[in-house]
Design a protein around this motif. Structure first.
Motif, mmCIF file in Angstrom:
data_model
loop_
_atom_site.group_PDB
_atom_site.id
_atom_site.type_symbol
_atom_site.label_atom_id
_atom_site.label_comp_id
_atom_site.label_asym_id
_atom_site.label_seq_id
_atom_site.Cartn_x
_atom_site.Cartn_y
_atom_site.Cartn_z
ATOM 1 N N THR A 20 0.805 -1.216 -0.061
ATOM 2 C CA THR A 20 0.245 -0.022 0.081
ATOM 3 C C THR A 20 0.776 1.334 -0.103
ATOM 4 O O THR A 20 2.033 1.234 0.526
ATOM 5 N N GLU B 190 -10.302 -7.125 -8.957
ATOM 6 C CA GLU B 190 -9.603 -8.322 -9.040
ATOM 7 C C GLU B 190 -9.390 -8.524 -10.669
ATOM 8 O O GLU B 190 -10.176 -8.776 -11.374
ATOM 9 N N LEU C 170 -5.337 -11.793 -7.686
ATOM 10 C CA LEU C 170 -4.389 -10.428 -7.835
ATOM 11 C C LEU C 170 -5.723 -9.266 -8.019
ATOM 12 O O LEU C 170 -6.102 -9.238 -8.951
ATOM 13 N N ASP C 171 -5.443 -8.286 -7.074
ATOM 14 C CA ASP C 171 -6.390 -7.258 -7.104
ATOM 15 C C ASP C 171 -5.707 -6.018 -6.714
ATOM 16 O O ASP C 171 -4.726 -6.007 -5.997
ATOM 17 N N LEU C 172 -6.252 -5.027 -7.456
ATOM 18 C CA LEU C 172 -5.699 -3.411 -7.210
ATOM 19 C C LEU C 172 -6.717 -2.667 -6.547
ATOM 20 O O LEU C 172 -8.005 -2.583 -6.987
ATOM 21 N N VAL D 74 -2.197 -3.041 -3.798
ATOM 22 C CA VAL D 74 -2.289 -4.170 -4.481
ATOM 23 C C VAL D 74 -2.279 -5.478 -3.578
ATOM 24 O O VAL D 74 -1.590 -5.379 -2.317
ATOM 25 N N ARG D 75 -2.936 -6.521 -3.618
ATOM 26 C CA ARG D 75 -2.864 -7.670 -2.794
ATOM 27 C C ARG D 75 -2.904 -8.992 -3.813
ATOM 28 O O ARG D 75 -3.532 -9.059 -4.726
ATOM 29 N N TRP D 76 -2.047 -9.876 -3.317
ATOM 30 C CA TRP D 76 -1.983 -11.070 -4.140
ATOM 31 C C TRP D 76 -2.290 -12.422 -3.083
ATOM 32 O O TRP D 76 -1.645 -12.301 -1.822
#
Length: 250
Positions: free
Chosen positions: A47, A222, A227-229, A247-249
């Motif tokens: 972040t 997503e 994987l989402d932004l 971003v999150r994976w």
């Protein structure tokens, strides 16, 4: 600033700073007890935000979690400031389930401060967290951070934080959070947040906080499986707008 820069994942940041009942990677910065729900086994997130549009007030956090049969482990790294003044945070966290409904966790945090022309400093503290499922739709949680008074400079201490909250999910598409955060040296802050999933890949998040008043709003999408932004902004009643991305994976 309240002594140290606050560290959030982008989801909790855009939900009014709430997230005590979150699980997995979403719990890394908010409540270590949630790491007991780390599934899948590996996840990571990053972040970044530019406070009030000022590059000198840039904050960035990176974290990863790893789940095992004996609980979830987390690694934290955060940075705030610029070359002349920088605060850096390092952290290790662990959480596990004691039963199907009850989880506990702890985290160890180190804070390094470097100021141009002055000696650098480094201090260590810790935190504890609890999370309880009342019914599948309702969770409650508590967290205490730095319960022992740690002096970082003469008459200046690391913040001591106590937070209590609950989360209600009336459906798979809606999450509602309400929390109280108390810093030992400042008035209590009420935080409320909501997340709505109008589609499987899309998240809409918003939140409010008191003392001083803040309003947050953002979207998450997503792009590919796992994987989402996310992007959004936090509006402070006096200081203005802070853009935030993450971003999150999983």
């Amino acid at each position: 600033q309240e002594g140290l820069f606050p560290a959030y994942d982008v989801r909790s940041r855009l939900m009014g700073g709430t997230g005590l009942t979150a699980g997995g990677i979403d719990a890394l910065w908010t409540n270590p007890a949630g790491l007991g729900d780390t599934d899948p086994k590996i996840a990571a997130a990053a972040t970044a935000e530019q406070r009030f549009g000022l590059s000198e007030l840039t904050t960035a956090t990176v974290g990863a979690v790893y789940g095992t049969d004996r609980g979830g482990f987390g690694l934290q790294l955060g940075s705030f400031g610029f070359d002349a003044y920088r605060e850096t945070r390092f952290g290790l966290a662990y959480g596990r389930k004691l039963s199907e409904r009850f989880s506990i966790g702890a985290d160890l945090a180190g804070f390094a401060t470097s100021t141009e022309g002055y000696a650098s400093t480094f201090h260590i503290t810790f935190g504890l967290g609890l999370r309880l499922e009342i019914i599948p739709e309702l969770h409650v949680a508590a967290r205490i951070f730095s319960p022992l008074r740690v002096e970082r400079a003469p008459d200046e201490y690391l913040p001591q934080l106590l937070a209590l909250g609950l989360s209600y999910r009336p459906s798979d598409k809606i999450t509602l959070n309400a929390e109280v955060h108390q810093d030992a040296d400042f008035p209590a802050r009420i935080r409320v947040g909501a997340e709505y999933l109008p589609a499987e890949q899309l998240s809409i998040r918003l939140g409010v906080a008191t003392e001083a008043s803040e309003i947050s709003f953002g979207l998450g999408y997503e792009f590919i499986d796992g994987l989402d932004l996310s992007a959004g902004a936090v509006y402070h009643e006096v200081l203005g707008v802070t853009p935030t991305v993450g971003v999150r994976w999983r």
